[in-house]
Design a protein around this motif. Sequence first.
Motif, mmCIF file in Angstrom:
data_model
loop_
_atom_site.group_PDB
_atom_site.id
_atom_site.type_symbol
_atom_site.label_atom_id
_atom_site.label_comp_id
_atom_site.label_asym_id
_atom_site.label_seq_id
_atom_site.Cartn_x
_atom_site.Cartn_y
_atom_site.Cartn_z
ATOM 1 N N ASP A 13 0.821 -1.207 0.000
ATOM 2 C CA ASP A 13 0.000 0.000 0.000
ATOM 3 C C ASP A 13 0.849 1.247 0.000
ATOM 4 O OD1 ASP A 13 -2.784 -0.122 -0.009
ATOM 5 O OD2 ASP A 13 -2.750 -1.186 1.897
ATOM 6 N N ARG A 76 -5.814 -3.117 -4.920
ATOM 7 C CA ARG A 76 -5.654 -2.690 -3.524
ATOM 8 C C ARG A 76 -6.673 -3.390 -2.618
ATOM 9 N NH1 ARG A 76 -6.263 2.412 -1.892
ATOM 10 N NH2 ARG A 76 -4.664 2.144 -0.325
ATOM 11 N N ALA A 80 -5.980 -5.970 0.452
ATOM 12 C CA ALA A 80 -6.526 -5.744 1.791
ATOM 13 C C ALA A 80 -7.351 -6.928 2.272
ATOM 14 C CB ALA A 80 -7.393 -4.482 1.796
ATOM 15 N N LYS A 81 -7.919 -7.696 1.323
ATOM 16 C CA LYS A 81 -8.692 -8.870 1.707
ATOM 17 C C LYS A 81 -7.810 -10.081 1.958
ATOM 18 C CE LYS A 81 -12.882 -7.928 -0.981
ATOM 19 N NZ LYS A 81 -13.833 -8.562 -1.915
ATOM 20 N N GLU A 107 1.939 -8.528 13.059
ATOM 21 C CA GLU A 107 0.578 -9.054 13.231
ATOM 22 C C GLU A 107 0.553 -10.536 12.858
ATOM 23 O OE1 GLU A 107 -2.153 -6.730 10.891
ATOM 24 O OE2 GLU A 107 -3.666 -8.304 10.921
ATOM 25 N N THR A 109 -1.135 -14.224 12.411
ATOM 26 C CA THR A 109 -2.429 -14.858 12.185
ATOM 27 C C THR A 109 -2.470 -16.212 12.870
ATOM 28 O OG1 THR A 109 -1.607 -15.820 10.130
ATOM 29 C CG2 THR A 109 -2.777 -13.729 9.967
ATOM 30 N N VAL B 4 -5.779 3.085 3.847
ATOM 31 C CA VAL B 4 -5.865 1.635 3.688
ATOM 32 C C VAL B 4 -7.321 1.261 3.391
ATOM 33 C CG1 VAL B 4 -5.601 -0.548 4.902
ATOM 34 C CG2 VAL B 4 -3.953 1.282 5.272
ATOM 35 N N PRO B 5 -7.557 0.377 2.424
ATOM 36 C CA PRO B 5 -8.939 -0.024 2.150
ATOM 37 C C PRO B 5 -9.576 -0.649 3.406
ATOM 38 C CG PRO B 5 -7.468 -0.819 0.418
ATOM 39 C CD PRO B 5 -6.602 -0.264 1.510
ATOM 40 N N GLU B 7 -11.310 -3.114 3.824
ATOM 41 C CA GLU B 7 -11.227 -4.574 3.870
ATOM 42 C C GLU B 7 -10.046 -5.065 4.696
ATOM 43 O OE1 GLU B 7 -11.743 -2.801 1.183
ATOM 44 O OE2 GLU B 7 -13.565 -3.559 0.202
ATOM 45 N N ARG B 8 -9.012 -4.210 4.788
ATOM 46 C CA ARG B 8 -7.842 -4.626 5.562
ATOM 47 C C ARG B 8 -8.215 -4.867 7.031
ATOM 48 N NH1 ARG B 8 -4.676 -6.953 7.696
ATOM 49 N NH2 ARG B 8 -2.435 -6.719 7.913
ATOM 50 N N LEU B 11 -10.309 -8.045 7.314
ATOM 51 C CA LEU B 11 -9.435 -9.219 7.229
ATOM 52 C C LEU B 11 -8.961 -9.640 8.621
ATOM 53 C CD1 LEU B 11 -7.833 -11.252 5.478
ATOM 54 C CD2 LEU B 11 -6.066 -9.499 5.215
ATOM 55 N N ARG B 12 -8.791 -8.664 9.525
ATOM 56 C CA ARG B 12 -8.352 -9.000 10.887
ATOM 57 C C ARG B 12 -9.399 -9.840 11.606
ATOM 58 N NH1 ARG B 12 -6.017 -3.738 10.634
ATOM 59 N NH2 ARG B 12 -3.795 -4.075 10.298
ATOM 60 N N ASP B 15 -9.077 -13.319 10.145
ATOM 61 C CA ASP B 15 -7.902 -13.973 10.734
ATOM 62 C C ASP B 15 -8.182 -14.422 12.163
ATOM 63 O OD1 ASP B 15 -6.361 -13.668 8.466
ATOM 64 O OD2 ASP B 15 -5.327 -11.865 9.155
ATOM 65 N N ARG B 20 -8.746 -18.281 16.438
ATOM 66 C CA ARG B 20 -9.339 -18.508 17.762
ATOM 67 C C ARG B 20 -10.738 -19.099 17.685
ATOM 68 N NH1 ARG B 20 -5.301 -17.380 20.404
ATOM 69 N NH2 ARG B 20 -4.101 -15.457 20.245
ATOM 70 N N ALA B 48 -17.386 -8.036 1.730
ATOM 71 C CA ALA B 48 -15.970 -8.267 1.410
ATOM 72 C C ALA B 48 -15.681 -9.726 1.084
ATOM 73 C CB ALA B 48 -15.090 -7.807 2.578
ATOM 74 N N PHE B 49 -16.283 -10.641 1.841
ATOM 75 C CA PHE B 49 -15.847 -12.039 1.740
ATOM 76 C C PHE B 49 -16.934 -12.996 1.256
ATOM 77 C CE2 PHE B 49 -13.104 -10.183 5.147
ATOM 78 C CZ PHE B 49 -11.922 -10.187 4.410
#
Lengths: 138, 143
Positions: A13, A76, A80-81, A107, A109, B4-5, B7-8, B11-12, B15, B20, B48-49
């Motif tokens: 980014d 982008r 981000a996905k 970070e 995962t 930042v888009p 979606e970022r 995504l967290r 994840d 978890r 998004a998903f």
Amino acid sequence: MLKQLTHVQVWVDDQDEALAFYTDKLGMELREDVTLPELGNFRWLSVGIPGQDVSITLMAVPGPPVFDDETREHIRTLLAKGASGGLFFAADDAQSTYEQLKQRGVEFTQEPTEQPYGVDAGFRDPAGNHFRMVQQQG
Amino acid sequence: MTPVPPERHLLRAKDLADARYHEPLDVETLARAAFVSPAHFSRQFRRAFGETPHQYLLTRRLERAAELLRNTDRSVADICLTVGLRSIGSFTTSFKQLYGVSPTAYRAAHPPTERARVPTCVRQAYARPLSSSFREDKPRAPG
């Protein structure tokens, strides 16, 4: 015959943010950082793991004339996905590397987990790229 | 610098569900991970998903359960709790909806096998059942 893999490209980014992440947090070294005014200030930026010759090119997602705005936004968004693919790294000691990187704010995962092939952990860069770190079984 | 888009952040949450799933995660916790208000979170996640966070988490849990059914001899009840589900009845119902057979029948049909050494993250990503097999997701009749 092809001789060698020299660079792999990773979309990012923000190149400054990415450079700080890959060097300060992941411990890579800066290899190339060249800005070309004749190419609309295109910046060729690469990093690598000290002692290994393959470089990772941290590529900003370009707009016109390379990609139209819509395509750029698609890339982008995919990034981000977490849909942009990933890289696989090896570590001698996955647990201690995990603790070190985690402390630096990486970070994760997945925490280091025993798998049939070794100890495996997962993390992301700020843009959303997915990386694995495996301590191969002896 | 372009922002930042969004979606970022979503995504967290995805994840977090992957990491978890065995904990009692709820939509509020996932929404917090994405820095989104719980009221908007499910819709944004779905945009998004392609599925709701609830569906994503449930299918992740069922995928993990299927793995444990194939490769361990732990009881169905134990596996249900291990993957973060609390009701054995609804676990069995959901499992049947997605895999077409009960957990016990699934285990009998899938004896442990020697497995190719692809990374577990790849295995998990590809083995997750599609939530679109849930009846609630079938396209509605027109009109």
